[in-house]
Every structure is written in structure tokens, then in C-alpha cells.
Design an enzyme around this catalytic site. Structure first.
Site, PDB file in Angstrom:
ATOM      1  N   ARG A 242       0.861  -1.184   0.000  1.00  0.00           N
ATOM      2  CA  ARG A 242       0.000   0.000   0.000  1.00  0.00           C
ATOM      3  C   ARG A 242       0.895   1.230   0.000  1.00  0.00           C
ATOM      4  NH1 ARG A 242      -3.282  -2.783  -1.509  1.00  0.00           N
ATOM      5  NH2 ARG A 242      -5.302  -3.362  -0.645  1.00  0.00           N
ATOM      6  N   GLU A 271      -4.037   7.458  -3.703  1.00  0.00           N
ATOM      7  CA  GLU A 271      -4.615   6.952  -4.952  1.00  0.00           C
ATOM      8  C   GLU A 271      -6.039   7.470  -5.118  1.00  0.00           C
ATOM      9  OE1 GLU A 271      -4.212   2.713  -5.422  1.00  0.00           O
ATOM     10  OE2 GLU A 271      -2.188   2.806  -4.653  1.00  0.00           O
ATOM     11  N   HIS A 289      -1.625   0.400  -9.662  1.00  0.00           N
ATOM     12  CA  HIS A 289      -2.224  -0.531  -8.687  1.00  0.00           C
ATOM     13  C   HIS A 289      -2.839  -1.730  -9.429  1.00  0.00           C
ATOM     14  CE1 HIS A 289      -4.097  -0.804  -4.412  1.00  0.00           C
ATOM     15  NE2 HIS A 289      -3.838  -2.001  -4.910  1.00  0.00           N
TER      16      HIS A 289
HETATM   17  O1  LIG Z   1      -4.048  -4.171  -3.803  1.00  0.00           O
HETATM   18  C1  LIG Z   1      -4.687  -5.123  -4.061  1.00  0.00           C
HETATM   19  C2  LIG Z   1      -5.160  -6.033  -3.078  1.00  0.00           C
HETATM   20  O2  LIG Z   1      -5.058  -5.771  -1.869  1.00  0.00           O
HETATM   21  O3  LIG Z   1      -5.698  -7.072  -3.499  1.00  0.00           O
END
Ligand SMILES: O=CC(=O)O
Length: 326
Positions: A242, A271, A289
Site C-alpha cells: 500500500r 490513490e 495498482h
Molecule cells: O491491492 C490489491 C489487493 O489488496 O488485493
């Protein structure tokens, strides 16, 4: 509106939603605020006038499930997130209210691990710069003046968070003869890689860091300026966890000042916004992402998400629980 199908409120919506909707709209009645002009709160209020109206939510990684949302949904009993990470959900409050939560389990781990290694190779070997170099060099007869990247094989790679994704990264990098080191909340007795309880020490001993732990109060900004300086001028960092695991302002400053070698980033602190400073840097590789999503993983994810809803509506245990019914 399909009257006999159970209602699922779609918040976000998750990236896989259009596929999910086309596969499963015969089983669930999706209430998607994005299809309405109403603000979220009003949309929910128009659909919740009897106690069983909205028992379940489907959401994705960047949709916050806060107390305010939960307060609007007194009959909510299930949240299914299409993500591995659950930092966007107030788990404490869900637990307190008896709301079950299901996540993506392990279905995305291989793709995230693949993408982490891809970002590491891309930034170390300057793959995106190389691509631009070939495309923009009009006259290919000129001198070959491409500046060289760095070797990955045999390097020391520190993994921050040795869960299923971190283990996948380690396994892949072993085949590059990399030396694997790791930091996680606790030392893992079954793992022989050297464990570092301190991330600064891990960074000092590593040529590259791959960040793939969960985001929570203990791990927010786990990669701070001190860690970045310890990684050093020839050090590289990849983040597939993250954005807030790294202090992004400090990362940008270190990249600009040449205090670290480069970064491969799939995630960002705010984001979908990405700091513009990063766009001009040749020692940075960016992805939107998307590390966890491939054509294949999206289908597996849809099956898992649907399986969790089906189990819940049949009063069976969830398939990939984060919080189970007490
Ligand atoms: O970032 C993507 C997830 O957590 O699946």
C-alpha cells in the site's frame, strides 16, 4: 429490479466489477451508486427501507468502509472485498457489530509476486527507459549511448512482510541466485532466511527492498527517510503493498537527491492521484495498482467473491474469511 435475488451494495466499485456483474447478475441484485445521480447517502437511504434490504456489500481496495457507511446500513451482515488488503475496512467496528468480512485470500498472490519481480527488474535494468530510448531514437545509426542498469542476479533482497506474497517474491528471486533477507512482525520459525526485527538494519544489509506487508497502524510509513538512507544511493525499492507503507514525500526527496537508486511503485499514498514529480524521473517505474490483476486472476477472484456471497446467503461458512460470524 430483480425482486427475488439478494441485494448486494457495490461500493467503489472494485476493478473486477464489470466482469463480476456480467457473470453473476442472475444470482445477485447489484445496487451500484455509480449508476445513479444520487449522492451515496441518499442512494443508500432509498434502498434500505426494510430491515433486510441491504445485507451485503461488495467493495474494492480503495473504497473506505467507515463507521459512517456502517451507520447507514443497520441490516448489513457481510462485507466482501475483492482485495487482499483490508486496511480500507474498519474491521474493529465490523467485528463489534457482528458483520462478517471476506477478502481475496490467496488467489492474487502469484500475480502480485510476479509483478513485484517485474518492477524490480524493470527499475534496476532500466527497461522502461530502454523502451523509450528505442522508440524515440529516430536515426538508429547514431552512437549507442544508452546508460547501463544494474544486475539483479546474486543481489541481497530484503522483503518487508513475508506472507504469501512475500514468500512468492522470495521463491522467484531465489532462482535469480538472490540472497533473501526479511522483516515481518514476528520471526517465522519454519523459515531459514535471516530475520531482521529492525527495518533500518534490513535496509543496510540489502541492495533492494520489496515492500509487501499489510498496512495498519504499526506499518504506516514503515519505510521512512532513515530506512531509505540506509538502503543507500545504489539501493532500489519496490512497493506492491500500500502507498502509505512508504513516506512518499521522503521517497520523492530521496529519489530527487540521488539518495537512493530507484523505485518501482504499484501503489501510492493518495490513490488514484500519483505525485507528478515521479513522472519526470527515469529511475522510477510506475504501475496503476494493477499488480494483482491479470485476465486469469480476475476470473478466479470473481469465482471466490461469488462463492463467499453464496455461502453467506446459504448460511454456510465464508470461503476466504477475514472476520467470521461468532
Ligand atoms: O491491492 C490489491 C489487493 O489488496 O488485493
Amino acid at each position: 429490479m430483480a425482486k427475488n435475488l439478494p441485494n448486494v451494495l457495490v461500493l467503489g466499485p472494485p476493478t473486477c466489477f464489470s466482469t463480476f456483474e456480467s457473470l453473476y447478475s442472475h444470482k445477485f441484485n447489484f445496487l451500484n451508486p455509480k449508476t445513479s445521480n444520487l449522492p451515496l447517502q441518499q442512494f443508500i437511504l432509498t434502498h434500505r427501507h426494510n430491515p433486510s434490504t441491504i445485507p451485503a456489500i461488495l467493495c474494492g481496495a480503495v473504497c473506505s468502509i467507515t463507521v459512517d457507511i456502517l451507520d447507514l446500513l443497520p441490516s448489513l451482515r457481510l462485507v466482501v472485498t475483492s482485495s487482499v488488503g483490508t486496511d480500507h475496512i474498519d474491521l474493529h467496528e465490523c467485528r463489534r457489530r457482528g458483520i462478517q468480512v471476506a477478502g481475496a485470500g490467496g488467489v492474487l498472490s502469484e500475480d502480485v509476486a510476479d509483478a513485484a519481480v517485474a518492477l524490480l527488474i524493470a527499475v534496476m535494468r532500466k527497461m522502461t527507459v530502454a523502451d523509450r530510448y528505442v522508440r524515440t531514437r529516430r536515426d538508429h545509426s547514431g552512437p549507442w549511448d544508452f546508460s547501463l542498469g544494474y544486475k539483479l542476479s546474486g543481489k541481497r533482497v530484503g522483503i518487508v512482510g513475508l506472507g504469501s506474497i512475500g514468500m512468492g517474491v522470495a521463491k522467484r528471486l531465489e532462482s535469480f541466485d538472490c540472497i533473501i533477507l526479511y522483516h515481518s512482525k514476528h520471526k517465522k520459525s519454519s523459515i531459514s532466511y535471516p530475520f531482521y526485527s529492525n527495518v533500518v538494519d534490513l535496509a543496510t544489509s540489502s541492495d533492494a527492498l520489496v515492500v509487501c506487508c499489510a498496512l495498519n497502524n504499526e506499518t504506516r510509513h514503515i519505510i521512512n527517510r532513515e530506512v531509505l538512507l540506509a538502503l543507500g544511493k545504489k539501493g532500489f525499492i519496490v512497493n506492491v503493498g500500500r502507498g502509505s507503507l512508504i513516506d512518499e514525500k521522503q521517497l520523492i526527496k530521496c529519489l530527487m537527491d540521488g539518495e537512493i537508486g530507484g523505485a518501482g511503485l504499484d501503489v501510492f499514498e493518495n490513490e488514484p492521484r500519483v505525485p507528478k514529480d515521479l513522472f519526470a524521473m527515469d529511475n522510477v517505474v510506475l504501475s496503476p495498482h494493477s499488480a494483482s490483476l491479470t485476465a486469469e486472476s480476475t476470473l478466479s477472484l470473481c469465482e471466490l467473491v461469488a462463492g463467499n456471497f453464496e455461502a453467506f446467503f446459504l448460511n454456510k461458512p465464508l470461503i476466504s474469511p477475514v472476520i467470521l460470524a461468532e
